[in-house]
Design an enzyme around this catalytic site. Structure first.
Site: not given
Length: 137
Positions: A61-63
């Protein structure tokens, strides 16, 4: 028993194992205000990661997930340590900036450790210590 591993983020910590065979997205799967897994489709749904040695294949997923790990640490809601089969940058950065021991390159059977087993992660020595009989048959 001692298992050799690779240090991603240094330190030494211990706690009860919380094991998932699924990857974890800290942005979306974990509530940064409670430390609970809130994604109903995740196998750890409803469980708390607070103070656990979180054992999972790796992140996804997202940073922003790195920052969620940092928020958890600042609120006293982070896992004591984390073990991945293979860490990726999101979890690695989150662990490093949060000073949470993180190791990887462990045998895949680590995902068969029984929940609640007391696990020591000594990233400095690059070992994970498990009691005998801690792996599901």
């Amino acid at each position: 028993m001692e298992i050799k591993c690779h240090r991603v983020s240094g330190g030494c910590a211990a706690g009860p194992a919380l094991v998932s065979r699924e990857r974890i997205s800290f942005l979306g799967n974990v509530n940064p205000e409670t430390g609970a897994v809130v994604d109903p489709s995740h196998e750890l749904y409803g469980r708390s990661i607070v103070g656990a040695v979180l054992i999972f294949p790796g992140g996804k997923g997202s940073t922003v997930g790195s920052y969620v790990i940092y928020q958890l640490k600042k609120r006293g809601l982070a896992p004591a340590a984390m073990i991945n089969l293979k860490s990726e940058p999101i979890v690695a950065v989150g662990a490093i900036i949060s000073d949470i021991p993180l190791v990887d390159r462990v045998p895949e059977w680590i995902l068969d450790v029984k929940d609640g087993t007391w696990v020591v992660v000594d990233a400095k020595r690059e070992v994970v210590v498990l009691p005998d009989g801690s792996v599901k048959a």
